[in-house]
Design a protein around this motif. Structure first.
Motif, PDB file in Angstrom:
ATOM      1  N   LYS A 103       0.831  -1.178  -0.033  1.00  0.00           N
ATOM      2  CA  LYS A 103       0.009  -0.003   0.043  1.00  0.00           C
ATOM      3  C   LYS A 103       1.025   1.033  -0.225  1.00  0.00           C
ATOM      4  N   LYS A 104       2.020   1.129   0.849  1.00  0.00           N
ATOM      5  CA  LYS A 104       2.837   2.347   0.881  1.00  0.00           C
ATOM      6  C   LYS A 104       3.398   2.584  -0.390  1.00  0.00           C
ATOM      7  N   LEU A 105       4.007   1.754  -1.035  1.00  0.00           N
ATOM      8  CA  LEU A 105       4.669   1.823  -2.213  1.00  0.00           C
ATOM      9  C   LEU A 105       3.804   2.358  -3.484  1.00  0.00           C
ATOM     10  N   LEU A 106       2.425   1.911  -3.286  1.00  0.00           N
ATOM     11  CA  LEU A 106       1.486   2.524  -4.303  1.00  0.00           C
ATOM     12  C   LEU A 106       1.048   3.960  -4.087  1.00  0.00           C
ATOM     13  N   SER A 107       1.065   4.280  -2.691  1.00  0.00           N
ATOM     14  CA  SER A 107       0.621   5.447  -2.658  1.00  0.00           C
ATOM     15  C   SER A 107       1.658   6.565  -2.577  1.00  0.00           C
ATOM     16  N   ILE A 108       2.794   6.356  -2.639  1.00  0.00           N
ATOM     17  CA  ILE A 108       3.776   7.453  -2.828  1.00  0.00           C
ATOM     18  C   ILE A 108       3.640   8.445  -3.806  1.00  0.00           C
ATOM     19  N   ASN A 109       3.641   7.752  -5.228  1.00  0.00           N
ATOM     20  CA  ASN A 109       3.165   8.408  -6.544  1.00  0.00           C
ATOM     21  C   ASN A 109       4.258   9.460  -6.729  1.00  0.00           C
ATOM     22  N   GLY A 110       5.504   9.419  -6.529  1.00  0.00           N
ATOM     23  CA  GLY A 110       6.543  10.437  -6.859  1.00  0.00           C
ATOM     24  C   GLY A 110       7.042  10.314  -8.200  1.00  0.00           C
ATOM     25  N   LYS A 111       8.163  10.936  -8.427  1.00  0.00           N
ATOM     26  CA  LYS A 111       8.793  11.208  -9.740  1.00  0.00           C
ATOM     27  C   LYS A 111       9.809  10.470 -10.232  1.00  0.00           C
ATOM     28  N   ARG A 112      10.178   9.382  -9.454  1.00  0.00           N
ATOM     29  CA  ARG A 112      11.338   8.426  -9.777  1.00  0.00           C
ATOM     30  C   ARG A 112      10.970   7.161  -9.802  1.00  0.00           C
ATOM     31  N   SER A 113      11.390   6.333 -10.975  1.00  0.00           N
ATOM     32  CA  SER A 113      10.882   4.846 -10.968  1.00  0.00           C
ATOM     33  C   SER A 113      11.830   4.035 -10.050  1.00  0.00           C
ATOM     34  N   TRP A 134      11.460   6.139  -0.600  1.00  0.00           N
ATOM     35  CA  TRP A 134      10.209   6.255   0.144  1.00  0.00           C
ATOM     36  C   TRP A 134       9.452   7.547   0.069  1.00  0.00           C
ATOM     37  N   GLN A 135      10.056   8.468  -0.213  1.00  0.00           N
ATOM     38  CA  GLN A 135       9.265   9.850  -0.572  1.00  0.00           C
ATOM     39  C   GLN A 135       8.924  10.059  -2.157  1.00  0.00           C
ATOM     40  N   ASN A 136       9.698   9.441  -2.885  1.00  0.00           N
ATOM     41  CA  ASN A 136       9.685   9.901  -4.329  1.00  0.00           C
ATOM     42  C   ASN A 136       9.606   8.632  -5.212  1.00  0.00           C
ATOM     43  N   VAL A 137       9.379   7.625  -4.943  1.00  0.00           N
ATOM     44  CA  VAL A 137       9.152   6.401  -5.845  1.00  0.00           C
ATOM     45  C   VAL A 137       8.123   6.400  -6.481  1.00  0.00           C
ATOM     46  N   LYS A 138       7.995   5.916  -7.960  1.00  0.00           N
ATOM     47  CA  LYS A 138       6.616   6.181  -8.520  1.00  0.00           C
ATOM     48  C   LYS A 138       6.259   4.485  -8.926  1.00  0.00           C
ATOM     49  N   VAL A 139       5.125   4.155  -8.426  1.00  0.00           N
ATOM     50  CA  VAL A 139       4.974   2.501  -8.726  1.00  0.00           C
ATOM     51  C   VAL A 139       3.546   2.753  -9.856  1.00  0.00           C
ATOM     52  N   ALA A 140       3.403   2.070 -10.783  1.00  0.00           N
ATOM     53  CA  ALA A 140       2.293   1.894 -11.614  1.00  0.00           C
ATOM     54  C   ALA A 140       1.291   1.278 -11.152  1.00  0.00           C
ATOM     55  N   GLY A 141      -0.166   1.167 -11.541  1.00  0.00           N
ATOM     56  CA  GLY A 141      -0.902   0.399 -11.197  1.00  0.00           C
ATOM     57  C   GLY A 141      -1.600  -0.019  -9.918  1.00  0.00           C
ATOM     58  N   GLU A 142      -2.025  -1.036  -9.764  1.00  0.00           N
ATOM     59  CA  GLU A 142      -2.598  -1.520  -8.482  1.00  0.00           C
ATOM     60  C   GLU A 142      -1.867  -2.901  -7.790  1.00  0.00           C
ATOM     61  N   ASN A 143      -2.322  -3.235  -6.660  1.00  0.00           N
ATOM     62  CA  ASN A 143      -1.922  -4.408  -6.216  1.00  0.00           C
ATOM     63  C   ASN A 143      -2.508  -5.673  -6.934  1.00  0.00           C
ATOM     64  N   GLU A 144      -3.962  -5.525  -7.054  1.00  0.00           N
ATOM     65  CA  GLU A 144      -4.549  -6.745  -7.661  1.00  0.00           C
ATOM     66  C   GLU A 144      -4.501  -7.108  -9.047  1.00  0.00           C
ATOM     67  N   GLU A 145      -3.467  -7.150  -9.286  1.00  0.00           N
ATOM     68  CA  GLU A 145      -3.168  -7.387 -10.896  1.00  0.00           C
ATOM     69  C   GLU A 145      -1.550  -7.823 -11.097  1.00  0.00           C
ATOM     70  N   LEU A 146      -1.208  -8.265 -12.292  1.00  0.00           N
ATOM     71  CA  LEU A 146       0.051  -8.515 -12.746  1.00  0.00           C
ATOM     72  C   LEU A 146       0.812  -7.113 -12.659  1.00  0.00           C
ATOM     73  N   ASN A 147       1.910  -6.927 -11.780  1.00  0.00           N
ATOM     74  CA  ASN A 147       2.290  -5.430 -11.760  1.00  0.00           C
ATOM     75  C   ASN A 147       3.700  -5.644 -11.498  1.00  0.00           C
ATOM     76  N   GLN A 148       4.346  -5.565 -12.655  1.00  0.00           N
ATOM     77  CA  GLN A 148       5.809  -5.675 -12.810  1.00  0.00           C
ATOM     78  C   GLN A 148       6.488  -4.388 -11.860  1.00  0.00           C
ATOM     79  N   SER A 149       5.904  -3.457 -12.133  1.00  0.00           N
ATOM     80  CA  SER A 149       6.528  -2.230 -11.357  1.00  0.00           C
ATOM     81  C   SER A 149       6.480  -2.238  -9.917  1.00  0.00           C
ATOM     82  N   LEU A 150       5.449  -2.893  -9.431  1.00  0.00           N
ATOM     83  CA  LEU A 150       5.145  -3.101  -8.040  1.00  0.00           C
ATOM     84  C   LEU A 150       6.383  -4.165  -7.584  1.00  0.00           C
ATOM     85  N   GLU A 151       6.312  -5.279  -8.187  1.00  0.00           N
ATOM     86  CA  GLU A 151       7.314  -6.214  -7.852  1.00  0.00           C
ATOM     87  C   GLU A 151       8.711  -5.728  -7.633  1.00  0.00           C
TER      88      GLU A 151
END
Lengths: 637, 243, 247
Positions: free
Chosen positions: A487-497, A537-554
């Motif tokens: 949840k935390k990773l998905l919520s940051i919505n920063g500017k860097r991958s 933890w301030q500035n990472v950007k992760v696409a999509g959501e948890n309930e799917e195949l999400n390589q950016s989250l992995e």
């Protein structure tokens, strides 16, 4: 903390036999009542899963790939060592043991290393019975080659794809057990938490990488076979998916991390070509048998290699190590390459490379002989670089390849958390400070086929069967921890991958905790890493959501763990004030630039205990005792 | 959805099934029936080519076959069965193959599969239609009933004249020649394929096998087509007032 | 160079999916094809769009994970090369590139370019092994094996299980994959003992998974990154017939 390595008493050569007798057994009728979880399906995990299932245990196996056949053991090229002495050239269990422990610069346990050499022969027998197509002589017997500077020919191989063939052997044995229903296979599943109940490892929390579902799985024992952490350097010869997460989460639950600073850098990789580079490809070290390594004598010499006259070339390995020359050991060869590149004499567009030149060998032996010996490697090189190594010298550069460090285990391959076993590259046990060529495959299979299946029974027989239900509070805690992090990773919505953070971390580690380290650099890294983690933890950007195949989250989850883990590596490198094996501290070297070991103070295993994110972990020492070998200093002059 | 990737165990291993229903089994039937058809065609072609030996020879040959009526009927029934199996399996395999890729590529490409191999179903179906016409045309003399009244000086059915009369019609000749092209194209893939399906192939001899396949297919085309062409070019002509 | 990419996007197995167009700018010829996609993905991510999902792992052509059809050819235009080893120097400025997942009923799309290849695993589970347990095996040199047999077995065993053969076959047939395992094992004396049962079971499972039939297009051989020849299919056919007569 008391670290008990549980090394059996008695003469070295009899320890394992004696120990096997002393181990408690689970009766055949009872085995089916036990459940074992194995994470990872490489040589160690795959072979252990198959063997334990054959014995009658119920086994659940998890891997992040889409099939257990894809684990990165598959990429090993060179071969597998075994003390068969088929070549009648004086090999023996003792010699393989000695070479391994010496190669590891006397930083591994005698008993473990000896056992490895002892069971090595069985591995070859097993693999041949499975149908592994090892190379053969015309008479039909197995062929061997000498590898990595060994003075005997004890390496078995299947073309340049030995790892693949051994892995497919283990995979076929595993497949047979899956077909029988004895193994339950969970591909595309990533372990996120280790669950410890009443001091014993009893389960894991897993994310289904297709649906994002977080589930708990309990068992009577947990086996981690999750490989090494070489990707902490971002660019490495590891697969893109290789990560430290499983091992690191176990560490956060109290498992000790041993010798994390022992990371092997392989000298003959194809250099990176630009900032987009995603991984480095290794080429067999055998190339150094006929190739000559050089750089221009002049800094910033941009002439094409063929236009640089002989007397303006610096064959630096031949110059510095006249007797070994281009065949100097991996760490020396790697370090020297970095030195000349740091001096500004590196070649190629990035300046991060040295020439590996075959023109003399082609002149001497003819192109056909060279093609016969290295044809497939030359082809691979050309495919990647677009350059023809028969005409233009190859460019090579060192890359992170293997990690000798790993979770601490005792002689039974059990960590300090009862019920948690760690096998293969994921543990620290057999290679000391440096690993010999063709020994990684040997260790993975030794652990999985011939060691763990005995020792895990001893634990199970004592601990009894019946794992806790997954509704236990500890499982719920594990699940919510995993979920919160996502949840935390998905919520940051920063500017860097996450990838850009990983690259930056890799640069820090390569620069300050890579081939050569020093106090100032390591201290600097220990400042840079927490700052980078903070930014992550301030500035990472992760696409999509948890309930799917999400390589950016992995990826983000794995990078988050590398960002914490990197610090232990630096702490370990900083506190080990000596040079040994792959760990080279610039302050500790001889006048000739050789590694200077300090056996009096540092003949121990560094075992790190988690004390919180960013806090300095606590160091525990397991002293290494040498009763059978004399601690020699190596010299390659 | 959640269970799609977690391979649930134990795996339902398919029971080894009847040869007739396995993929390889069907292919073997295709190969064997195809080869029988090929063999029959070779015989048929050699018979037909006797037209170049003149009216007497061909009509005598036709009469001999007529006297072997019982054998001929057995052969016909067998060939009917063979061709039915070949066509039936050909179509069912093709349907299954189509179903194996429900979503097509947006961008299709082919690296080395020959056009012949990719059009087997069409050349095959074309041939099947042709065979029906051919039987109605010359064997059962349905389309042109006047052929039945042709007799030579010995009172035999004048097959020789029948063939020439038939092929003097440009349209019919073109249909035959096109059909023979289909046949040869079909065979150009079929012959190497036959060996491969029955398990006789080595990388080293593969190019040779393919070459032989093409050669035989070409010879079949030339052999069969030579007759309508010869008629059209006036090389083979009606016997002087021979009916 | 600048490229136009037409990429299959499909949110999940249930979604119908569609082609979408992307521009890849300033692509270096030294990049691998996957690195080019990495760069496109990085930009998509930063633009707040969903990156393109594709399978990949070792990126050195051996794990068999990467799988995409490039301009209609699995793994792209270079012979004997996985897509992770395909480099952009084989493309030209202004090229239009179609990128699609493997297409086969037995390989349903999971997301974008990722497909489910567990059918291959199930075929292996049906019989792709020699039934020996760990331990108790004879010394490795007990049975001499001719170099030729070992080499042939190795040729077949080189299969990386990527599924390009299925993706390329006009019939989505898995014969090359299955035959590679059958041939690998049957060329070795150890593997001969169970040969008949193995081929029967593996073929039955292959049929059950919904792969098409082999019609000898040889397209599989042309795209196989390990260049496994179709002669192994012939060998499997032979073994299958032998197995039938054996019963």
């Amino acid at each position: 903390m008391k670290l008990d390595s549980k090394i059996p008493s008695g003469p070295l050569a009899e320890k394992w036999t004696k120990h096997k007798f002393d181990l408690k057994l689970v009766s055949p009728a009872n085995k089916r009542k036990y459940k074992i979880i194995i994470v990872g399906t490489g040589l160690a995990g795959g072979s252990a899963a198959a063997t334990l299932a054959e014995l009658g245990y119920n086994v659940s196996v998890f891997c992040y790939q889409d099939s257990p056949r894809r684990a990165h053991s598959i990429a090993a090229q060179g071969g597998i060592n075994a003390a068969k002495n088929y070549q009648n050239d004086g090999d023996s269990v003792w010699r393989l043991f000695y070479d391994t422990i010496k190669g590891g610069d006397f930083r591994s346990r005698e008993a473990n290393t000896y056992r490895l050499a002892e069971v090595s022969s069985n591995i070859i027998d097993q693999c041949v019975a499975q149908g592994v197509p090892f190379a053969r002589e015309y008479g039909g017997l197995l062929a061997n080659r000498s590898f990595g500077g060994a003075q005997v020919s004890r390496t078995f191989y299947a073309r340049g794809q030995t790892g693949q063939q051994l892995l497919l052997g283990a995979y076929s044995a595993l497949s047979r057990q899956i077909g029988k229903g004895q193994v339950k296979m969970f591909p595309r599943s990533e372990m996120l938490e280790l669950v410890v109940v009443d001091g014993h490892a009893k389960g894991i929390v897993v994310r289904n990488m297709i649906t994002g579902e977080i589930t708990s799985h309990s068992a009577d024992a947990i086996v981690l076979a999750t490989g090494g952490y070489g990707n902490v350097f971002y660019l490495s010869t590891n697969a893109k998916g290789c990560n430290v997460t499983a091992a690191y989460r176990a560490y956060k639950q109290g498992a000790l991390f041993a010798n994390p600073c022992y990371t092997q850098i392989h000298p003959t990789c194809i250099p990176k070509s630009g900032d987009y580079q995603s991984k480095l490809t290794l080429m067999s070290e055998s190339l150094r048998n006929d190739g000559r390594i050089w750089v221009p004598k002049k800094k910033g010499d941009t002439r094409p290699p063929n236009e640089i006259p002989e007397d303006e070339r610096d064959y630096y390995l031949e110059r510095k190590y006249p007797s070994f020359g281009n065949l100097a050991p991996r760490d020396i060869s790697s370090r020297s390459a970095k030195e000349v590149c740091d001096e500004g004499r590196g070649v190629g567009e990035t300046g991060q490379g040295v020439y590996l030149d075959f023109s003399d060998a082609i002149k001497r032996l003819g192109e056909d002989v060279i093609r016969d010996r290295y044809g497939n490697l030359f082809q691979m090189y050309e495919r990647i670089t677009g350059e023809d190594p028969y005409k233009v010298p190859m460019r090579i550069y060192p890359a992170s390849h293997y990690t000798m460090g790993g979770l601490w285990v005792d002689y039974n391959l059990e960590s300090n958390i009862p019920g948690l076993f760690v096998i293969g590259e994921a543990n620290f046990s057999d290679h000391g400070a440096n690993r010999l060529g063709a020994s990684a495959l040997m260790q993975g299979l030794a652990d999985g086929y011939f060691v763990l299946p005995y020792t895990i029974g001893n634990y199970l027989a004592r601990a009894g069967y019946g794992p806790p239900g997954t509704d236990h509070a500890e499982f719920k805690r594990g699940e919510s921890e995993a979920q919160n992090k996502i949840k935390k990773l998905l919520s940051i919505n920063g500017k860097r991958s996450a990838d850009s953070f990983h690259r930056e971390l890799g640069n820090i580690m390569w620069e300050y905790c890579g081939m050569a380290r020093n106090e100032a650099g390591l201290k600097k890294a220990l400042e840079l890493i927490p700052a980078l983690r903070e930014e992550f933890w301030q500035n990472v950007k992760v696409a999509g959501e948890n309930e799917e195949l999400n390589q950016s989250l992995e990826l983000a989850g794995r990078v988050a763990d590398f960002l914490e883990f990197a610090e232990i590596m630096c702490w370990d490198a900083l506190t080990r004030e000596e040079s040994c094996g792959a760990h080279f501290r610039e302050e500790y070297q001889t006048e000739e630039g050789e590694a200077l070991r300090n056996d009096k103070k540092y003949a121990y295993v560094s075992c790190w205990e988690y004390k919180g994110v960013g806090a300095k972990p606590e160091l525990h020492k397991e002293p290494l005792e040498f009763e059978n070998v004399e601690l020699a200093t190596r010299s390659y002059k | 959805m959640s269970s799609t990737q977690v391979s649930s165990t134990p795996v339902q291993v398919a029971a080894p099934s009847n040869t007739l229903t396995t993929s390889i089994g069907r292919k073997v039937f295709m190969a064997i029936t195809g080869f029988l058809l090929f063999g029959w065609l070779v015989g048929h072609m050699i018979g037909n080519l006797q037209i170049f030996l003149g009216q007497d020879k061909l009509n005598a040959y036709a009469l001999t076959l007529k006297h072997l009526a019982s054998v001929i009927w057995i052969v016909r029934i067998v060939m009917l069965a063979v061709i039915s199996i070949h066509v039936f399996y050909g179509i069912t395999l093709w349907l299954r193959n189509r179903a194996s890729r429900p979503v097509k590529y947006v961008k299709e490409a082919t690296v080395q599969a020959t056009l012949a191999s990719r059009t087997m179903i069409w050349t095959g179906l074309g041939l099947f239609l042709f065979i029906v016409y051919h039987l109605l045309h010359y064997t059962f003399i349905v389309t042109n009933p006047q052929y039945a009244d042709l007799h030579d000086s010995l009172g035999r059915h004048d097959v020789y004249s029948m063939v020439i009369l038939g092929f003097q019609n440009y349209l019919i000749s073109i249909v035959y020649i096109v059909a023979m092209f289909c046949l040869s194209y079909h065979l150009s893939h079929a012959l190497a394929s036959f060996l491969q399906t029955l398990g006789w192939n080595k990388t080293e001899v593969q190019p040779l096998i393919k070459k032989i396949g093409y050669t035989v297919a070409t010879l079949m085309f030339l052999g069969f087509s030579s007759i309508p062409i010869a008629v059209l070019l006036g090389i083979v002509t009606l016997p002087g007032g021979g009916h | 160079m600048n490229l136009t990419l037409y990429v299959w996007r499909q949110k999940n197995a249930q979604d119908k999916g569609h082609m979408e167009t992307y521009e890849a700018r300033d692509v270096s010829p030294h990049m691998s094809f996957l690195e080019m996609l990495d760069v496109v993905n990085e930009q998509l991510l930063l633009d707040g769009k969903e990156p393109i999902a594709f399978d990949h792992d070792c990126r050195e052509g051996i794990c068999g994970m990467c799988s995409m059809t490039i301009n209609g050819i699995p793994h792209g235009p270079e012979k004997g090369t996985t897509v992770c080893q395909l480099h952009m120097r084989h493309f030209h400025d202004g090229d239009k590139i179609y990128i699609e997942p493997w297409r086969a009923r037995a390989f349903p799309v999971v997301k974008d370019l990722i497909v489910d290849r567990t059918a291959f695993d199930r075929i292996m589970q049906a019989g792709g092994f020699i039934s020996v347990n760990t331990g108790g095996t004879p010394d490795a040199n007990t049975i001499p094996i001719s170099k030729k047999a070992a080499d042939t077995a190795m040729d077949a065993a080189a299969c990386i299980g990527c599924g390009a053969c299925v993706a390329a076959c006009k019939n989505a047939s898995a014969m090359l994959f299955v035959s590679a395992k059958v041939s690998h094992l049957v060329n070795l004396p150890q593997g001969k003992i169970e040969a008949a049962e193995r081929v029967r079971k593996m073929v039955a499972q292959m049929d059950k998974e919904g792969f098409g039939n082999c019609t000898n297009y040889d397209e599989c051989e042309a795209v196989c990154p390990k260049e496994i020849p179709v002669k192994f299919i012939a060998q499997m056919n032979r073994e299958f017939l032998k197995a039938k007569f054996k019963k």
